[in-house]
Design an enzyme around this catalytic site. Sequence first.
Site, short mmCIF file in Angstrom:
data_model
loop_
_atom_site.label_atom_id
_atom_site.label_comp_id
_atom_site.label_asym_id
_atom_site.label_seq_id
_atom_site.Cartn_x
_atom_site.Cartn_y
_atom_site.Cartn_z
CG ASN A 20 -14.92 7.65 4.12
OD1 ASN A 20 -16.01 8.00 4.57
ND2 ASN A 20 -14.48 8.02 2.92
CE LYS A 69 -15.76 5.51 0.59
NZ LYS A 69 -15.34 5.12 -0.73
CG HIS A 76 -13.40 10.72 -0.36
ND1 HIS A 76 -14.00 10.19 -1.48
CD2 HIS A 76 -12.85 9.67 0.31
CE1 HIS A 76 -13.84 8.87 -1.47
NE2 HIS A 76 -13.14 8.54 -0.40
CD GLU A 99 -16.57 7.94 -2.62
OE1 GLU A 99 -17.04 8.25 -1.51
OE2 GLU A 99 -16.00 6.84 -2.84
CD GLU A 157 -8.97 7.51 0.05
OE1 GLU A 157 -9.14 6.50 0.72
OE2 GLU A 157 -9.86 8.34 -0.18
N GLY A 213 -13.18 1.31 -3.88
CA GLY A 213 -14.41 0.54 -4.02
C GLY A 213 -14.41 -0.47 -5.15
CB SER A 254 -9.57 -1.99 -2.90
OG SER A 254 -10.61 -1.52 -3.74
P1 PGA Z 1 -12.59 1.60 -0.23
O1 PGA Z 1 -12.72 3.20 -0.06
O2 PGA Z 1 -11.76 1.10 0.92
O3 PGA Z 1 -14.03 1.10 -0.15
O4 PGA Z 1 -11.97 1.34 -1.54
C1 PGA Z 1 -11.64 3.96 0.40
C2 PGA Z 1 -12.05 5.41 0.52
O5 PGA Z 1 -12.80 5.90 -0.33
O6 PGA Z 1 -11.63 6.10 1.46
#
Ligand code: PGA
Length: 248
Positions: free
Chosen positions: A10, A12, A95, A97, A165, A171, A211
Amino acid sequence: MARKFFVGGNFKMNGSKASIKQIVESLNAAELPTDVEIVIAPPALYLHWAHDHLKDTKVELAAQNAFPKDNGAYTGEIAAPQIKDVGATWVILGHSERRTIIKESDEFVADKTKHVLEHDLGVILCIGETLEERDAGMTLEVCNRQLDAVCDVIKDWSRIVVAYEPVWAIGTGLAATPDDAQFTHHEIRKHLTEKLGEEQANSIRIIYGGSVNGKNAASFNACADIDGYLVGGASLKPEFIDIVNSRQ
Ligand code: PGA
């Protein structure tokens, strides 16, 4: 039937024509395993660009969102038929976010999931609890609630991959421990068994996100209910290929 290992990247809201071309070219050049489903999700603006440069048909494309209408006066949104038109075959939905920043509700995510599946696209359905919810002991309650909204409208989950997640792991560099993640994945599968029956629940890929990187991916190898990863930050780096190969 064994569940095929699935690794999603992803991107983003990151990347440019130059950097996305570079990532795609590195995937083209890499020796990729045939027993792993690999899907990358560049920003919608670059789906077409990525599709034009992808040579390896083992790598598929996902959009990071879709609106539950085929077309019309929905400024700024993108439609499932448009996603298909530029060569993508998957959509990431729900997601955290989007759930937290854009305030998408469980019902809206479910509505989008239904719409996208009707267009014969696969869905990477993200679920997971915030740190506050985890501290309050609500992890499973939150995951089940997010799943139930989709169970209410979808009975055939054959084209859904569930991405667990935990928001606190995204992140932050603080991935869930393999034991913690396996426990939650197992509980998610148990819940899906109650909602959809054992056969279907056993065939659904439940992937972990938060992560994951080239170094820690293999630490989840012994987790029976972890069927792959959804990778954010590390999907923009060469180590994404190490994650794809982490089960080899
Ligand atoms: P990350 O994000 O690997 O940067 O922690 C995962 C995601 O949001 O799908």
